[in-house]
Design an enzyme around this catalytic site. Structure first.
Site, short mmCIF file in Angstrom:
data_model
loop_
_atom_site.label_atom_id
_atom_site.label_comp_id
_atom_site.label_asym_id
_atom_site.label_seq_id
_atom_site.Cartn_x
_atom_site.Cartn_y
_atom_site.Cartn_z
CB CYS A 1 -3.80 4.93 0.14
SG CYS A 1 -2.54 5.94 -0.65
CB CYS B 1 0.46 3.97 -6.84
SG CYS B 1 -0.84 3.05 -6.00
FE1 FES Z 1 -1.78 4.69 -2.30
FE2 FES Z 1 -0.41 2.95 -3.61
S1 FES Z 1 -2.19 2.60 -2.46
S2 FES Z 1 0.12 4.99 -3.25
#
Ligand code: FES
Length: 135
Positions: free
Chosen positions: A35, A104
């Site tokens: 991400c 996360c």
């Molecule tokens: Fe990667 Fe939240 S989407 S840390």
């Protein structure tokens, strides 16, 4: 878009302990290549306790809420206690995260852990250089 519960939203909207500690005793940085989110934790250690903790998070809402929660959970704990803060515990304290946001909570626990390891490593080095100081 993931649906966050009230607790997560509350930490996301008013995150605690945001910032950076100058002359931190330990710093831990982690990132998720998928991400692209990044998190850095800073700790101050006093008498084996975390006396201050701050962080900088460039990430999604869950990452910000997780950082805030981890900072609250770590504050005042001994290093051993703080090392036991797992992603699952963080998610539990936040009353759950959407499934696609579990990673996360990994970031938060990992960044804190790295900051503690960084502190311990520095301590080890300091002890070694003191020992090896006289020739
Ligand atoms: Fe990667 Fe939240 S989407 S840390």
């Amino acid at each position: 878009m993931p649906v966050y519960n009230e607790k997560v939203m509350e930490h996301f909207m008013s995150p605690r302990n945001v910032g950076e500690i100058e002359n931190a005793d330990g710093v831990g940085e982690v990132g998720n290549p998928v991400c692209g989110d990044m998190m850095t934790f800073y700790i101050k250690v006093n008498d084996n306790h975390i006396s201050d903790v701050k962080y900088k998070t460039f990430g999604c809402g869950a990452a910000i809420a997780v950082s805030s929660m981890v900072s609250e959970m770590a504050m005042g704990k001994t290093l051993e206690e703080a090392k036991k803060i797992t992603p699952a515990l963080v998610a539990k304290e936040l009353k759950g995260l959407p499934k696609n946001k579990y990673h996360c909570s990994n970031l938060g626990a990992q960044a804190l852990n790295k900051a503690i390891d960084n502190y311990l490593k520095k301590q080890g080095k300091a002890a070694k250089s003191q020992k090896g100081g006289k020739k």
